[in-house]
Design a protein around this motif. Structure first.
Motif, PDB file in Angstrom:
ATOM      1  N   GLU A   4       0.829  -1.201   0.000  1.00  0.00           N
ATOM      2  CA  GLU A   4       0.000   0.000   0.000  1.00  0.00           C
ATOM      3  C   GLU A   4       0.864   1.253   0.000  1.00  0.00           C
ATOM      4  OE1 GLU A   4      -4.050   1.481   2.183  1.00  0.00           O
ATOM      5  OE2 GLU A   4      -2.428   0.801   3.440  1.00  0.00           O
ATOM      6  N   GLY A  33       2.079   4.826   0.997  1.00  0.00           N
ATOM      7  CA  GLY A  33       2.274   5.434   2.307  1.00  0.00           C
ATOM      8  C   GLY A  33       1.061   5.695   3.163  1.00  0.00           C
ATOM      9  N   GLY A  34       0.332   6.737   2.858  1.00  0.00           N
ATOM     10  CA  GLY A  34      -0.763   7.164   3.731  1.00  0.00           C
ATOM     11  C   GLY A  34      -2.047   6.382   3.561  1.00  0.00           C
ATOM     12  N   GLY A  35      -2.034   5.363   2.745  1.00  0.00           N
ATOM     13  CA  GLY A  35      -3.215   4.515   2.616  1.00  0.00           C
ATOM     14  C   GLY A  35      -4.031   4.809   1.377  1.00  0.00           C
ATOM     15  N   HIS A  83      -8.349   0.006   0.546  1.00  0.00           N
ATOM     16  CA  HIS A  83      -7.601  -1.012   1.284  1.00  0.00           C
ATOM     17  C   HIS A  83      -8.423  -1.753   2.339  1.00  0.00           C
ATOM     18  CE1 HIS A  83      -4.828  -2.443   4.470  1.00  0.00           C
ATOM     19  NE2 HIS A  83      -4.214  -2.949   3.429  1.00  0.00           N
ATOM     20  N   MET A  91      -1.259  -9.909   4.687  1.00  0.00           N
ATOM     21  CA  MET A  91      -0.354  -9.007   5.389  1.00  0.00           C
ATOM     22  C   MET A  91      -0.209  -7.750   4.528  1.00  0.00           C
ATOM     23  SD  MET A  91       0.762 -10.395   8.216  1.00  0.00           S
ATOM     24  CE  MET A  91       2.410 -10.177   8.817  1.00  0.00           C
ATOM     25  N   THR A  92      -0.057  -6.617   5.170  1.00  0.00           N
ATOM     26  CA  THR A  92       0.093  -5.370   4.411  1.00  0.00           C
ATOM     27  C   THR A  92       1.399  -4.689   4.769  1.00  0.00           C
ATOM     28  OG1 THR A  92      -2.300  -5.036   4.351  1.00  0.00           O
ATOM     29  CG2 THR A  92      -0.939  -3.110   3.940  1.00  0.00           C
ATOM     30  N   VAL A  93       2.100  -4.226   3.751  1.00  0.00           N
ATOM     31  CA  VAL A  93       3.248  -3.347   3.997  1.00  0.00           C
ATOM     32  C   VAL A  93       3.044  -2.070   3.195  1.00  0.00           C
ATOM     33  CG1 VAL A  93       4.954  -5.136   4.460  1.00  0.00           C
ATOM     34  CG2 VAL A  93       4.633  -4.328   2.138  1.00  0.00           C
ATOM     35  N   SER A  94       3.553  -0.990   3.734  1.00  0.00           N
ATOM     36  CA  SER A  94       3.386   0.276   3.013  1.00  0.00           C
ATOM     37  C   SER A  94       4.717   1.015   2.914  1.00  0.00           C
ATOM     38  CB  SER A  94       2.334   1.158   3.707  1.00  0.00           C
ATOM     39  OG  SER A  94       2.741   1.458   5.013  1.00  0.00           O
ATOM     40  N   TYR A  95       4.736   1.965   2.014  1.00  0.00           N
ATOM     41  CA  TYR A  95       5.974   2.737   1.793  1.00  0.00           C
ATOM     42  C   TYR A  95       5.618   3.975   0.987  1.00  0.00           C
ATOM     43  CZ  TYR A  95      10.930   3.545   0.773  1.00  0.00           C
ATOM     44  OH  TYR A  95      12.196   4.066   0.698  1.00  0.00           O
ATOM     45  N   ALA A  96       6.296   5.070   1.267  1.00  0.00           N
ATOM     46  CA  ALA A  96       6.102   6.301   0.492  1.00  0.00           C
ATOM     47  C   ALA A  96       7.358   6.536  -0.340  1.00  0.00           C
ATOM     48  CB  ALA A  96       5.843   7.478   1.423  1.00  0.00           C
ATOM     49  N   PHE A  97       7.220   6.489  -1.645  1.00  0.00           N
ATOM     50  CA  PHE A  97       8.373   6.656  -2.540  1.00  0.00           C
ATOM     51  C   PHE A  97       8.632   8.128  -2.836  1.00  0.00           C
ATOM     52  CE2 PHE A  97       6.707   2.487  -3.820  1.00  0.00           C
ATOM     53  CZ  PHE A  97       7.852   1.724  -3.800  1.00  0.00           C
ATOM     54  N   GLU A 129     -14.878  12.578   5.143  1.00  0.00           N
ATOM     55  CA  GLU A 129     -14.238  11.293   5.421  1.00  0.00           C
ATOM     56  C   GLU A 129     -14.896  10.239   4.529  1.00  0.00           C
ATOM     57  OE1 GLU A 129     -13.908   7.444   7.182  1.00  0.00           O
ATOM     58  OE2 GLU A 129     -15.762   8.605   7.267  1.00  0.00           O
ATOM     59  N   PHE A 133     -15.231   6.693   4.641  1.00  0.00           N
ATOM     60  CA  PHE A 133     -15.934   5.462   5.010  1.00  0.00           C
ATOM     61  C   PHE A 133     -17.303   5.671   5.656  1.00  0.00           C
ATOM     62  CE2 PHE A 133     -11.521   4.273   4.653  1.00  0.00           C
ATOM     63  CZ  PHE A 133     -11.647   3.209   3.784  1.00  0.00           C
ATOM     64  N   THR A 152      -4.452   9.576   9.468  1.00  0.00           N
ATOM     65  CA  THR A 152      -5.094  10.068   8.246  1.00  0.00           C
ATOM     66  C   THR A 152      -6.605   9.844   8.375  1.00  0.00           C
ATOM     67  OG1 THR A 152      -5.074   7.937   7.115  1.00  0.00           O
ATOM     68  CG2 THR A 152      -3.085   9.283   6.919  1.00  0.00           C
ATOM     69  N   ILE A 192      -4.895   5.687   9.158  1.00  0.00           N
ATOM     70  CA  ILE A 192      -3.498   5.262   9.006  1.00  0.00           C
ATOM     71  C   ILE A 192      -2.598   6.239   9.766  1.00  0.00           C
ATOM     72  CG2 ILE A 192      -1.645   4.885   7.320  1.00  0.00           C
ATOM     73  CD1 ILE A 192      -3.853   2.969   6.787  1.00  0.00           C
ATOM     74  N   ASN A 211       3.251   7.540   8.099  1.00  0.00           N
ATOM     75  CA  ASN A 211       3.419   6.669   6.926  1.00  0.00           C
ATOM     76  C   ASN A 211       3.460   7.449   5.627  1.00  0.00           C
ATOM     77  OD1 ASN A 211       3.571   4.334   8.368  1.00  0.00           O
ATOM     78  ND2 ASN A 211       1.499   3.655   7.968  1.00  0.00           N
ATOM     79  N   LYS A 212       2.947   8.667   5.648  1.00  0.00           N
ATOM     80  CA  LYS A 212       2.905   9.464   4.413  1.00  0.00           C
ATOM     81  C   LYS A 212       4.234  10.143   4.106  1.00  0.00           C
ATOM     82  CE  LYS A 212      -0.927  12.043   4.039  1.00  0.00           C
ATOM     83  NZ  LYS A 212      -2.038  12.907   4.502  1.00  0.00           N
ATOM     84  N   ARG A 217      -0.018   0.150  11.600  1.00  0.00           N
ATOM     85  CA  ARG A 217       0.961  -0.256  10.602  1.00  0.00           C
ATOM     86  C   ARG A 217       2.002   0.839  10.395  1.00  0.00           C
ATOM     87  NH1 ARG A 217      -1.152   0.298   5.456  1.00  0.00           N
ATOM     88  NH2 ARG A 217      -2.947  -0.776   6.275  1.00  0.00           N
ATOM     89  N   ASN A 270       5.347   2.017   8.017  1.00  0.00           N
ATOM     90  CA  ASN A 270       5.853   1.669   6.687  1.00  0.00           C
ATOM     91  C   ASN A 270       7.310   1.192   6.725  1.00  0.00           C
ATOM     92  OD1 ASN A 270       7.654   3.742   6.091  1.00  0.00           O
ATOM     93  ND2 ASN A 270       6.059   5.063   5.237  1.00  0.00           N
ATOM     94  N   LEU A 271       7.741   0.706   5.582  1.00  0.00           N
ATOM     95  CA  LEU A 271       9.032   0.015   5.532  1.00  0.00           C
ATOM     96  C   LEU A 271      10.235   0.917   5.784  1.00  0.00           C
ATOM     97  CD1 LEU A 271       8.634  -2.457   2.517  1.00  0.00           C
ATOM     98  CD2 LEU A 271       8.750  -3.012   4.937  1.00  0.00           C
ATOM     99  N   GLU A 292       2.026  -7.812  12.706  1.00  0.00           N
ATOM    100  CA  GLU A 292       2.194  -7.135  11.428  1.00  0.00           C
ATOM    101  C   GLU A 292       3.296  -6.077  11.520  1.00  0.00           C
ATOM    102  OE1 GLU A 292      -0.501  -5.484   7.785  1.00  0.00           O
ATOM    103  OE2 GLU A 292      -1.323  -6.686   9.377  1.00  0.00           O
TER     104      GLU A 292
END
Lengths: 381, 159
Positions: free
Chosen positions: A7, A9-11, A15, A30-36, A269, A271, B70, B74, B78-79, B102, B104-105, B123
């Motif tokens: 996922e 970064g911020g979601g 998801h 399992m979920t992993v996230s990252y902000a590029f 929001e 949801f 967020t 989240i 993570n952002k 969660r 992030n990496l 997790e």
């Protein structure tokens, strides 16, 4: 089955629903996230993600939208990477460098977008409309305080701040005139997309060589800026027109001075708040970003999935899956949108019936269960 | 390389010596800012202060800012596009709702005791690099400097 979800970064909005769907099917998730900072080059990410993949024994990796370096890592160890894109255009520079990797199964919701990649020889890009979690949405209960969201007409979405004006300030008169005329022609034209054809190599090169002040511009960036500018103009013009006569609420990050009679409500929001807005608004507008040439934007499904009445600009795939005036209503221009708003605001019973039928169609054909079943069949699970 | 160290305003005095020590060591790698966040400030205001600092490396002390989420629930951190070390120096800062968020990496989690680290959900444990901080980490410049070097290497910010 064991799925790793990657996922951003911020979601992403989808998801929680996607995770819930997988888990309901007994899939271990399992979920992993990252902000590029750079989606195509990040050694640190590759090293970390390689370790995650090695540790987890996953059957496949899934993500909402496509991430080149996830594909690179998956390809290295021969694990399938399934991505389902809700962005169009994809915000991935040089996407074609990694899109064709053998591990990839890339699903896009706009048939024209898919066709574009198929024409370029990508045989792993597939068409798949988006989905909504109608079970979650139908369980949402309205409270007295939610009357705050009641409105004749609502629009949830951005106004699109385009860079086109800045780009045009660096162009010669011919280029400015050419771009203005294309944008004017595209404005209020639904079901046909002129911008990319009008920006053929000859005209693009002509515009590109006329740029001043050191500006360089790719065809893709110019095309998006033009589409965003047309979308902005359409959204503002329609909201302005409707707000002259009706109670119009705008949920957006941006307030516009051009919309003095629109009730600006700030952001909402996703949801809980957004479905309530859709349920409690007599009419919910969908004004599609122009670059989405044929597909059904997530917002249209969100509206119908929440039981709301949808008034949308004409989109080919919307009319392919849904019966106009029975399950939703489409407009073909500003005047048409105004006249249809006037009619449906006066006929609550008709509106209610259309919204109910729209909800049934979405729950039967645009549920995660339906779309994922098709995807997994294609992937071979 | 710009570093930002974030601490809760109420902990500024308590960790004053350590913050000075860490900042001094980090100066060898570039600009360093220390940001004290007042918990009574709105979440988005606090987050803007962190994000707008434009750091390459972020250090947080005692999970400050972990309440900033967020709209999708989240963790706001993570952002951020930076490498982050979350330092748990006081076990008392750990709230139950923080342990299943969660991360992030690009994040690393460090605590004074292994027991604290084991309280995080599988997790988080599965994918985030978690380590116990060395003895005398907060007081001994040699130890702190060695830890900073190891973190920067693990984060692939130095060779």
């Amino acid at each position: 089955m064991n799925i790793l979800i990657f996922e951003w970064g911020g979601g992403t909005f989808t998801h929680p629903d996607i995770t819930e769907y997988f888990m309901s099917k007994g899939v271990k998730v399992m979920t992993v996230s990252y902000a590029f900072s750079n989606k195509n080059q990040d050694d640190f990410f590759e090293h970390r993600f390689d370790k995650v993949l090695a540790k987890g024994k996953f059957d496949l990796v899934f993500s909402t939208n496509f991430f080149p370096l996830v594909a690179v890592c998956c390809n290295r160890i021969g694990i399938k990477y399934v991505s389902w894109c809700y962005d169009n255009p994809m915000d991935v520079p040089d996407i074609e460098r990694t899109l064709g990797l053998p591990c990839n199964y890339v699903f896009m919701f706009d048939r024209m977008q898919v066709q574009g990649y198929t024409d370029k020889g990508f045989d792993n890009v597939f068409y798949m409309p988006l989905a909504v979690n109608t079970k979650r949405l139908s369980g949402l209960r309205l409270l007295d305080k939610d009357n705050y969201y009641k409105s004749q007409i609502s629009f949830v979405g951005g106004l699109y701040d385009s860079s086109l004006d800045i780009y045009m300030s660096c162009m010669d008169d011919f280029s400015k005139g050419y771009i203005e005329s294309i944008c004017n022609s595209q404005s209020n034209l639904y079901g046909a997309y002129l911008i990319d054809n009008a920006l053929d190599d000859e005209h693009y090169n002509r515009i590109s060589t006329s740029l001043r002040n050191g500006l360089t511009l790719t065809k893709k960036d110019l095309s998006f800026a033009m589409a965003a500018a047309v979308t902005r103009k359409e959204r503002i013009m329609l909201l302005r027109l409707l707000s002259e006569h009706y109670d119009v609420k705008l949920y957006s990050t941006e307030r516009s001075e051009l919309l003095p009679k629109v009730n600006y409500m700030g952001t909402c929001e996703y949801f809980e708040e957004m479905p309530k807005i859709f349920k409690l608004s007599d009419i919910n507008l969908n004004i599609t970003l122009k670059i989405i040439q044929s597909g059904i934007p997530l917002r249209a499904l969100d509206i119908m999935g929440a039981g709301g009445f949808l008034l949308s600009n004409y989109q080919p795939e919307l009319c392919e899956y849904f019966i106009p005036d029975k399950e939703m209503v489409v407009f073909y221009g500003l005047e048409d949108a105004f006249e249809k708003s006037e009619f449906y605001l006066k006929h609550a019973d008709v509106r209610k019936t259309i919204a109910e039928r729209g909800y049934i169609k979405v729950s039967e054909e645009f549920d995660y269960d339906v779309q994922f079943s098709k995807m997994f069949e294609l992937i071979g699970y | 390389m710009k570093s930002l160290v974030v601490v809760d305003k109420s902990n500024e005095t308590k960790y004053g010596h350590f913050l000075d020590l860490l900042s001094e060591i980090l100066k060898a790698y570039g600009e360093v800012d220390v940001l004290s966040l007042a918990s009574e400030e709105m979440a988005h205001t606090r987050f803007s202060k962190i994000r707008d600092a434009g750091m390459d490396i972020l250090f947080t002390v005692d999970l400050v800012g972990f309440d900033i989420l967020t709209t999708g629930g989240i963790l706001g951190y993570n952002k951020l596009v930076c490498k982050t070390a979350h330092l748990i120096l006081d076990d008392g800062c750990l709230k139950e709702e923080y342990t299943n968020k969660r991360m992030n990496l690009s994040m690393f989690l460090y605590a004074n005791s292994v027991n604290i680290l084991s309280r995080f959900s599988p997790e988080v444990i599965g994918f985030v690099q978690m380590e116990k901080l060395p003895e005398e980490f907060m007081d001994n410049a040699v130890v702190t400097k060695a830890w900073v070097q190891k973190f920067l290497k693990d984060a692939e910010l130095i060779d």
